[in-house]
Design an enzyme around this catalytic site. Sequence first.
Site, short mmCIF file in Angstrom:
data_model
loop_
_atom_site.label_atom_id
_atom_site.label_comp_id
_atom_site.label_asym_id
_atom_site.label_seq_id
_atom_site.Cartn_x
_atom_site.Cartn_y
_atom_site.Cartn_z
N GLY A 190 0.79 -1.10 0.01
CA GLY A 190 -0.14 0.03 -0.06
C GLY A 190 0.78 1.32 0.01
N SER A 223 3.83 3.05 5.67
CA SER A 223 2.35 2.37 5.88
C SER A 223 1.74 3.85 6.78
CB SER A 223 2.47 1.24 6.83
OG SER A 223 1.32 1.23 7.46
N ILE A 224 0.35 4.04 6.68
CA ILE A 224 0.01 4.84 7.47
C ILE A 224 -0.60 4.38 8.63
CG2 ILE A 224 -0.87 6.12 5.23
CD1 ILE A 224 -3.87 5.24 6.17
N ASP A 225 -0.56 3.10 8.84
CA ASP A 225 -1.12 2.69 10.26
C ASP A 225 -0.07 2.42 11.39
OD1 ASP A 225 -3.24 1.76 8.81
OD2 ASP A 225 -2.81 -0.25 8.32
N MET A 274 -8.77 4.19 9.07
CA MET A 274 -8.06 3.01 8.82
C MET A 274 -7.41 2.38 10.09
SD MET A 274 -6.69 3.66 5.17
CE MET A 274 -7.83 3.44 3.51
N ARG A 316 -24.92 10.34 12.29
CA ARG A 316 -24.32 10.07 10.96
C ARG A 316 -23.12 9.49 11.11
NH1 ARG A 316 -27.81 13.54 7.84
NH2 ARG A 316 -29.50 13.53 9.36
N VAL A 351 -9.05 8.85 1.58
CA VAL A 351 -8.60 10.30 1.94
C VAL A 351 -7.40 10.41 2.72
CG1 VAL A 351 -9.32 12.42 2.87
CG2 VAL A 351 -10.77 11.34 1.32
N GLN A 352 -7.36 9.29 3.57
CA GLN A 352 -6.38 9.25 4.57
C GLN A 352 -4.71 9.14 4.09
OE1 GLN A 352 -8.00 6.94 8.46
NE2 GLN A 352 -9.38 6.69 6.56
P1 ATP Z 1 0.81 -3.29 3.52
O1 ATP Z 1 1.34 -3.11 4.91
O2 ATP Z 1 0.26 -2.06 2.64
O3 ATP Z 1 -0.10 -4.36 3.08
P2 ATP Z 1 2.84 -5.17 2.52
O4 ATP Z 1 4.43 -4.94 1.95
O5 ATP Z 1 2.65 -5.91 3.66
O6 ATP Z 1 2.30 -3.66 2.78
P3 ATP Z 1 1.74 -7.15 0.61
O7 ATP Z 1 0.75 -7.11 -0.05
O8 ATP Z 1 1.69 -8.26 1.87
O9 ATP Z 1 2.09 -5.59 1.43
O10 ATP Z 1 3.38 -7.40 0.15
C1 ATP Z 1 3.49 -6.75 -1.01
C2 ATP Z 1 4.06 -7.51 -1.93
O11 ATP Z 1 5.35 -8.14 -1.47
C3 ATP Z 1 3.13 -9.00 -2.60
O12 ATP Z 1 2.32 -8.59 -3.39
C4 ATP Z 1 4.35 -9.73 -2.81
O13 ATP Z 1 4.86 -9.42 -4.50
C5 ATP Z 1 5.54 -9.46 -1.92
N1 ATP Z 1 5.55 -10.47 -1.02
C6 ATP Z 1 4.82 -10.33 0.35
N2 ATP Z 1 4.92 -11.66 0.68
C7 ATP Z 1 5.72 -12.31 0.41
C8 ATP Z 1 6.52 -13.56 0.57
N3 ATP Z 1 6.18 -14.42 1.65
N4 ATP Z 1 7.12 -13.98 -0.42
C9 ATP Z 1 7.78 -13.33 -1.66
N5 ATP Z 1 6.91 -12.06 -1.76
C10 ATP Z 1 6.13 -11.62 -0.77
#
Ligand code: ATP
Length: 363
Positions: free
Chosen positions: A11, A150-152, A194, A278, A285-286
Amino acid sequence: GKGLAVFTSGGDSQGMNAAVRSVVRMGIYLGAKVYFIREGYQGMVDGGDNIEEANWSSVSSIIHKGGTIIGSARCMDFKQREGRLKAAFNLISRGITNLVVIGGDGSLTGANLFRQEWSSLLDELLKTNKITKDQREKYKYLHIAGMVGSIDNDFCGTDMTIGTDSALHRIIEAIDAIVSTAYSHQRTFIMEVMGRHCGYLALVAALASEADAVFIPEDPVPYNWVEKLCKRLHQERKSGQRLNIIIVAEGAIDREGKPITAELVKKVVVDNLQQDTRITVLGHVQRGGSPSAFDRILGCRMGAEAVMALMEATPETEPCVVSLDGNQAVRLPLMECVRRTKAVSQAMADKNWDLAVQLRGRS
Ligand code: ATP
């Protein structure tokens, strides 16, 4: 110079551009050849134009922009070895053996796995004559530095993730806007913010906006929450307050783990107090709009530290995540932070909320 690539994954969040800018400029300043990889891991797997050399001016005028100008994506291909093999080939062809990944725990996990497999991926590329023996030797080490966008604020090991502060600003602006209209009509507003697993945004927004109640995942409401909430709201109105604000994190739950949604809270207020109520769901938006000064500076600092970590790396250097600890930029072992972050989610799934809060290690 060393080949270094930066990409954003998962994200998006405000401040990612500041981080990208900082990586590019610090990299060039320290003599590296710096590349963008567009669309996260997908661009790494697909190669071609997705991997492009960056220069000093290609990151001009981006620090104030939200999102990520080099694109982000979720990528199924990279979860397969076949995809990672293609990615390794695309990097080697350009002499890239240093990666700066800006993303969440998933993206960092993927980077760590890639690094663990690197040697065997190169062996396979050599066996199939995709790379030469010289390349196999020259590029045998892959170095990784991560930072969390990450915004979280849901990552263990850093005081603030890149984007959280901007999201908070956006939420507070929205609440202030809502307060003025709520006041006019003596309404109660329920704001959904969120935070699926982490109530940081909801909690801090509630404090900063003097909300009357807040619901977050880490502190499930007690069985008598309806009674307590109604009593509180009733008292506020009796004492002359013309409005009420209630903040609900997306992942808010009760002690049984059942979701506390904005709709449910609204029903409670309407049924019990007959207040004009409401719901406002802030949604994306965040995540949009220009980053706050804090996130710009955070991105700059983290980006510079990540590049320095890569430049100083020796063959033994383990992947690191660059974090903020007591306002200092620090390098922490990447997988340890990811493991702790996952342990928090597990503790919450196990309804062990005390452990979750303890593991997150933030007061
Ligand atoms: P957010 O916190 O915004 O969800 P994130 O990095 O945790 O961010 P994910 O969708 O979990 O988001 O991971 C992003 C990408 O990283 C995945 O689409 C994939 O391509 C890769 N990825 C995640 N986990 C793995 C894994 N275990 N092995 C290989 N690639 C991975």
